[in-house]
Write an enzyme that holds these catalytic residues in place. Structure first.
Site, short mmCIF file in Angstrom:
data_model
loop_
_atom_site.label_atom_id
_atom_site.label_comp_id
_atom_site.label_asym_id
_atom_site.label_seq_id
_atom_site.Cartn_x
_atom_site.Cartn_y
_atom_site.Cartn_z
CE LYS A 9 67.57 93.37 7.07
NZ LYS A 9 68.52 93.38 8.21
CG ASN A 112 70.95 95.99 8.99
OD1 ASN A 112 69.84 95.71 8.55
ND2 ASN A 112 71.76 95.07 9.49
CG HIS A 115 68.56 89.46 4.17
ND1 HIS A 115 69.09 88.75 5.22
CD2 HIS A 115 68.46 88.59 3.13
CE1 HIS A 115 69.29 87.50 4.83
NE2 HIS A 115 68.92 87.38 3.57
P1 CMP Z 1 70.98 90.86 8.90
O1 CMP Z 1 72.40 90.57 9.19
O2 CMP Z 1 70.51 91.11 7.52
O3 CMP Z 1 70.08 89.67 9.51
C1 CMP Z 1 69.84 89.59 10.90
C2 CMP Z 1 69.34 90.92 11.35
O4 CMP Z 1 69.10 91.02 12.72
C3 CMP Z 1 70.41 91.99 11.09
O5 CMP Z 1 70.57 92.17 9.72
C4 CMP Z 1 69.86 93.14 11.87
O6 CMP Z 1 68.76 93.77 11.20
C5 CMP Z 1 69.33 92.38 13.09
N1 CMP Z 1 70.31 92.36 14.17
C6 CMP Z 1 71.50 91.74 14.21
N2 CMP Z 1 72.12 91.93 15.39
C7 CMP Z 1 71.28 92.70 16.11
C8 CMP Z 1 71.32 93.23 17.42
N3 CMP Z 1 72.36 92.99 18.24
N4 CMP Z 1 70.30 93.96 17.83
C9 CMP Z 1 69.24 94.19 17.04
N5 CMP Z 1 69.12 93.69 15.77
C10 CMP Z 1 70.14 92.97 15.33
#
Ligand code: CMP
Length: 155
Positions: A9, A112, A115
């Site tokens: 990302k 994070n 993905h």
């Molecule tokens: P990922 O699980 O790869 O795909 C969905 C993404 O949304 C996740 O990683 C985070 O980057 C983002 N995400 C998920 N939950 C939240 C949250 N509560 N607040 C902000 N971003 C989120």
């Protein structure tokens, strides 16, 4: 063999972690079938995150994913989707286990780093969105004979 889609990302690209992430999957024994840098747009993100489109964090997620390019990869191996998900750790990075990519390098729920497809079915869908046929390579990874047992490779 199973394939799975990974995105480094924008925060991973900015923090100089592309090489570290590629190296972890290579050293694990997975095979790289595609790799490209791409800037994501609204149309792609609305399709990619269709299951999140009504979530309160979706507008922020979209602008974050558009802020800088991402690096998209297709990795191949037995049970590749589960293996890669285990290696990246849970979404909320500060709770991710040490030794996982998020556990070692990230603190945020949104920033994070990475993905990875949730399942082989999700990987199929994401591969079709992210890659054209000419982006992907079907090559023989000769060291697979040292990575898997014969029976595993043939199953
Ligand atoms: P990922 O699980 O790869 O795909 C969905 C993404 O949304 C996740 O990683 C985070 O980057 C983002 N995400 C998920 N939950 C939240 C949250 N509560 N607040 C902000 N971003 C989120």
């Amino acid at each position: 063999m199973e394939q799975t889609v990974v995105l480094v990302k924008p925060d991973g690209v900015q923090r100089g972690l592309i090489g570290e992430i590629v190296q972890r999957f290579e050293r694990k024994g997975l095979k790289l079938a595609a790799l490209k840098m791409i800037s994501l747009n609204d149309a792609l993100l609305e399709e990619w995150y269709v299951h999140h489109k009504d979530k309160p964090f979706f507008p922020g997620l979209k602008s974050y994913m558009k802020s800088y390019p991402v690096v998209a990869m297709l990795w191949e191996g037995i049970d590749a989707a589960t293996t890669v998900r285990t290696m990246i750790g849970v979404t909320k990075a500060r709770e991710a286990m040490p030794g996982t990519i998020r556990g070692d390098f990230a603190m945020s729920q949104q920033y994070n780093l990475i993905h990875a497809s949730e399942s082989p079915e999700a990987a199929e869908r994401e591969r079709a969105i992210m890659f054209n046929p000419e982006d992907t390579f079907d090559w023989e990874k000769v060291d697979n004979i040292h990575v898997y047992l014969d029976e595993e490779r043939k199953s």
